[in-house]
Enzyme design. Structure first.
Site, PDB file in Angstrom:
ATOM      1  N   ASP A  42       0.838  -1.203   0.000  1.00 24.94           N
ATOM      2  CA  ASP A  42       0.000   0.000   0.000  1.00 24.94           C
ATOM      3  C   ASP A  42       0.874   1.254   0.000  1.00 24.94           C
ATOM      4  O   ASP A  42       0.366   2.373   0.002  1.00 24.94           O
ATOM      5  CB  ASP A  42      -1.027  -0.010   1.143  1.00 24.94           C
ATOM      6  N   SER A  43       2.205   1.039  -0.076  1.00 19.30           N
ATOM      7  CA  SER A  43       3.119   2.153  -0.353  1.00 19.30           C
ATOM      8  C   SER A  43       2.773   2.789  -1.697  1.00 19.30           C
ATOM      9  O   SER A  43       3.271   3.864  -2.019  1.00 19.30           O
ATOM     10  CB  SER A  43       4.574   1.671  -0.355  1.00 19.30           C
ATOM     11  N   ASP A  81      -1.111  -6.181   0.083  1.00 18.10           N
ATOM     12  CA  ASP A  81      -1.427  -5.497   1.339  1.00 18.10           C
ATOM     13  C   ASP A  81      -2.915  -5.268   1.489  1.00 18.10           C
ATOM     14  O   ASP A  81      -3.602  -4.911   0.515  1.00 18.10           O
ATOM     15  CB  ASP A  81      -0.765  -4.104   1.349  1.00 18.10           C
ATOM     16  N   LYS A 109      -1.266  -9.351   3.418  1.00 18.92           N
ATOM     17  CA  LYS A 109      -0.478  -8.817   4.540  1.00 18.92           C
ATOM     18  C   LYS A 109      -1.280  -7.718   5.223  1.00 18.92           C
ATOM     19  O   LYS A 109      -1.907  -6.916   4.529  1.00 18.92           O
ATOM     20  CB  LYS A 109       0.854  -8.250   4.022  1.00 18.92           C
ATOM     21  N   GLU A 111      -1.073  -4.955   8.872  1.00 20.48           N
ATOM     22  CA  GLU A 111      -0.222  -4.420   9.937  1.00 20.48           C
ATOM     23  C   GLU A 111      -0.853  -4.638  11.304  1.00 20.48           C
ATOM     24  O   GLU A 111      -2.068  -4.514  11.461  1.00 20.48           O
ATOM     25  CB  GLU A 111      -0.021  -2.909   9.712  1.00 20.48           C
ATOM     26  N   GLU A 178       9.534  -3.919  10.238  1.00 22.03           N
ATOM     27  CA  GLU A 178       9.937  -2.627   9.650  1.00 22.03           C
ATOM     28  C   GLU A 178      10.510  -1.713  10.724  1.00 22.03           C
ATOM     29  O   GLU A 178       9.877  -1.477  11.767  1.00 22.03           O
ATOM     30  CB  GLU A 178       8.720  -1.970   8.970  1.00 22.03           C
TER      31      GLU A 178
HETATM   32  O1  KIV Z   1       3.559  -1.055   1.560  1.00 25.25           O
HETATM   33  C1  KIV Z   1       4.720  -1.491   1.473  1.00 25.25           C
HETATM   34  O2  KIV Z   1       5.426  -1.282   0.493  1.00 25.25           O
HETATM   35  C2  KIV Z   1       5.226  -2.285   2.578  1.00 25.25           C
HETATM   36  C3  KIV Z   1       6.692  -2.548   2.621  1.00 25.25           C
HETATM   37  C4  KIV Z   1       7.406  -1.322   2.981  1.00 25.25           C
HETATM   38  C5  KIV Z   1       7.022  -3.667   3.510  1.00 25.25           C
HETATM   39  O3  KIV Z   1       4.485  -2.664   3.438  1.00 25.25           O
END
Ligand code: KIV
Length: 260
Positions: A42-43, A81, A109, A111, A178
């Site tokens: 989600d970056s 994510d 994934k 958090e 992280e």
């Molecule tokens: O969203 C993302 O790119 C991430 C990585 C930084 C692990 O969660």
């Protein structure tokens, strides 16, 4: 990489490589170069959408990018994510995780730790593979008071260890760490039988992930110390990806200068 191979890598101590991708051109390139895991992070809220943080990313965004990335992949494991507020309760978590799996992800994934017990457990019951994410959690950047290293004192370090052990018990198959001190990441990696994948967490994690736009020098703003631009000393993108893979496998990346 198949999901069962995560255990093979952990047991053989071969380091796992992971890069983020948001479209099929990059995912195809990463896959052909032999990157083990491709993460639709989600970056994308930062590097694709130009947002200040990841909080504006929606399920629709994640589905669109996961579908695009999936088209480029033959061998790599595809993780997607779950965006902000898409896993607030068990029922919602299951429905949204299933949408990402339907879009082509092999694992989702999200958090956080034990506060998400019901979400982890419902995915375990429904056989949806999960990657955890502890330490700095960008979706909680406001609560965490910024992008800061986590687990620096005894109490917060213990919470990360306890959360990691709980996640493993609830069926999580791999864990992103992280921005935590390298010594803590080493301790967590040794305590778990699942592999850890570090970003700003030192060389002793079982694998390493970077945001592809950072490691290719596309994103040049506000770069944290854990980022290395692999394109700088290489002629082309393939060269940069191969250099990243080699550096992770032979453990020359991350160095002390990229760690806390
Ligand atoms: O969203 C993302 O790119 C991430 C990585 C930084 C692990 O969660």
């Amino acid at each position: 990489m198949k999901i069962d191979e995560l255990q093979v890598f952990k047991q053989s101590a071969e380091k796992i490589t992971c890069l983020t991708a948001y479209d099929s051109s990059f995912s195809q390139l990463f896959d052909e170069c032999g990157v083990d895991i491709i993460l639709v992070g989600d970056s994308l809220g930062n590097v694709i959408q130009g947002g200040e943080n990841t909080l504006g990313v929606t399920m629709e965004d994640m589905i669109y990018h996961t579908q695009s990335v999936a088209k480029g992949i033959k061998d790599a494991l595809l993780i997607a994510d779950m965006p902000y507020q898409s896993y607030d309760n068990a029922k919602q978590t299951l429905a949204n995780a299933q949408r990402l799996i339907d879009a082509g992800a092999q694992m989702v994934k999200f958090e956080g730790g034990q506060e998400h017990k019901d979400s982890f457990k419902i995915l375990q019951t429904n056989n949806i593979p999960v990657c955890g994410h502890l330490g700095l959690q960008p979706q909680s950047v406001i609560e965490m008071g910024g992008y800061k290293v986590q687990g620096k004192d005894e109490v917060s370090a213990k919470k990360i260890i306890d959360d990691a052990l709980a996640l493993e018990a609830w069926g999580v198959q791999t864990l992103v760490l992280e921005c935590v001190p390298a010594a803590l990441a080493k301790q967590v990696s040794q305590a778990l039988s699942i592999p850890t994948i570090g970003i700003g967490a030192g060389v002793d994690c079982d694998g390493q992930v970077l945001v592809s736009y950072d490691m290719l020098g596309i994103n040049t703003q506000h770069l944290p110390r854990f980022v290395k631009n692999f394109l700088k000393d290489n002629n082309d993108i393939q060269g940069a990806i191969n250099a990243f893979i080699m550096a992770v496998k032979e453990q020359s990346f991350p160095g002390n200068e990229h760690s806390y």
